[in-house]
Write a protein that holds these residues in place. Structure first.
Motif, PDB file in Angstrom:
ATOM      1  N   ARG A 111       0.823  -1.202   0.000  1.00 47.40           N
ATOM      2  CA  ARG A 111       0.000   0.000   0.000  1.00 47.40           C
ATOM      3  C   ARG A 111       0.862   1.260   0.000  1.00 47.40           C
ATOM      4  O   ARG A 111       0.552   2.259  -0.644  1.00 47.40           O
ATOM      5  CB  ARG A 111      -0.908  -0.003   1.234  1.00 47.40           C
ATOM      6  N   ALA A 112       1.978   1.187   0.728  1.00 49.03           N
ATOM      7  CA  ALA A 112       2.832   2.362   0.868  1.00 49.03           C
ATOM      8  C   ALA A 112       3.718   2.593  -0.341  1.00 49.03           C
ATOM      9  O   ALA A 112       4.122   3.719  -0.617  1.00 49.03           O
ATOM     10  CB  ALA A 112       3.701   2.215   2.123  1.00 49.03           C
ATOM     11  N   THR A 113       4.050   1.538  -1.092  1.00 53.43           N
ATOM     12  CA  THR A 113       5.043   1.678  -2.154  1.00 53.43           C
ATOM     13  C   THR A 113       4.509   1.572  -3.566  1.00 53.43           C
ATOM     14  O   THR A 113       5.084   2.175  -4.485  1.00 53.43           O
ATOM     15  CB  THR A 113       6.150   0.624  -1.993  1.00 53.43           C
ATOM     16  N   ALA A 114       3.436   0.806  -3.771  1.00 51.91           N
ATOM     17  CA  ALA A 114       3.008   0.533  -5.146  1.00 51.91           C
ATOM     18  C   ALA A 114       2.675   1.807  -5.908  1.00 51.91           C
ATOM     19  O   ALA A 114       3.196   2.055  -7.004  1.00 51.91           O
ATOM     20  CB  ALA A 114       1.817  -0.414  -5.141  1.00 51.91           C
ATOM     21  N   THR A 115       1.815   2.635  -5.328  1.00 47.33           N
ATOM     22  CA  THR A 115       1.410   3.861  -6.014  1.00 47.33           C
ATOM     23  C   THR A 115       2.596   4.795  -6.201  1.00 47.33           C
ATOM     24  O   THR A 115       2.771   5.412  -7.260  1.00 47.33           O
ATOM     25  CB  THR A 115       0.307   4.575  -5.220  1.00 47.33           C
TER      26      THR A 115
END
Length: 225
Positions: free
Chosen positions: A58-62
């Protein structure tokens, strides 16, 4: 592997990727790992591991996808000649102009609120909105030569997001939480690409941009050009 959104479309593939990341040779948490990565490796069971992986994704994908897309879009918009010209120079204005022509999200849907009522007299606080930065950023009523790639228009602009009809990361309190990271990270990535003389293969004047939630140009490139 964890930052690829496509992995989550399959429960089996997602579980395989999650497990593979923890077992990959040399992937142990150490001094060079982030706190989020450490949570994955320190998990004591499947449930804790799934929660840690979900948090990491959640923290890195976007953020990862957004930075890569912005740097690639800027490289394509500059073209080979301008890329050589900008190499070693400040690239911040290039990236803000890239955000104007190819905003990360071409459409934003927002629940109503008092902040949006100031955009237009016909908008009520209770109205839900669909905003289209791709069109707003090319509105000739707000931009000179709106279809031209002109990074110099951002020279000396202290806060680009206060520019009317410009909302690459959203509007008001609903702005993307990663907006303070995207431009500096993309500038660093683009700087590395130019240092390695990464350049478009050929001189394409047109390209196909898939109409997905994240606008990202696809092209072939060579290094050391």
């Amino acid at each position: 592997m964890l930052s690829k959104r496509g992995v989550t479309r399959s429960d089996g593939l997602s579980r395989l990727a999650d497990r593979a990341v923890t077992l990959w040779p040399g992937s142990g948490a150490g001094s060079g790992s982030t706190a989020l990565a450490g949570l994955i490796h320190d998990a004591t069971g499947d449930r804790d591991r799934r929660q840690a992986v979900a948090l990491y994704r959640r923290a890195t994908a976007t953020l990862c996808d957004g930075v890569a897309a912005l740097a690639a879009n800027a490289l394509w918009l500059m073209g080979p000649a301008r890329a050589r010209e900008e190499s070693g120079a400040g690239l911040t204005t290039v990236l803000w102009e890239t955000l104007r022509l190819l905003p990360p999200a071409w459409m934003l849907f927002r629940k109503g609120g008092p902040g949006y009522a100031g955009l237009h007299p016909g908008i009520r606080p209770e109205d839900d909105l669909a905003l289209f930065p791709l069109l707003m950023h090319r509105d000739p009523d707000h931009w000179t030569d709106p279809l031209e790639f002109r990074p110099e228009r951002w020279a000396g602009v202290a806060d680009p997001e206060k520019t009317p009809a410009f909302m690459p990361f959203g509007f008001d309190g609903a702005r993307c939480w990663a907006k303070h990271l995207v431009v500096p990270l993309a500038e660093r990535l683009l700087d590395v690409a130019l240092d390695h003389r990464l350049a478009l293969r050929g001189t394409p004047r047109e390209t196909h941009v898939p109409l997905r939630s994240l606008l990202s140009v696809r092209f072939e490139a060579d290094t050391g050009v």
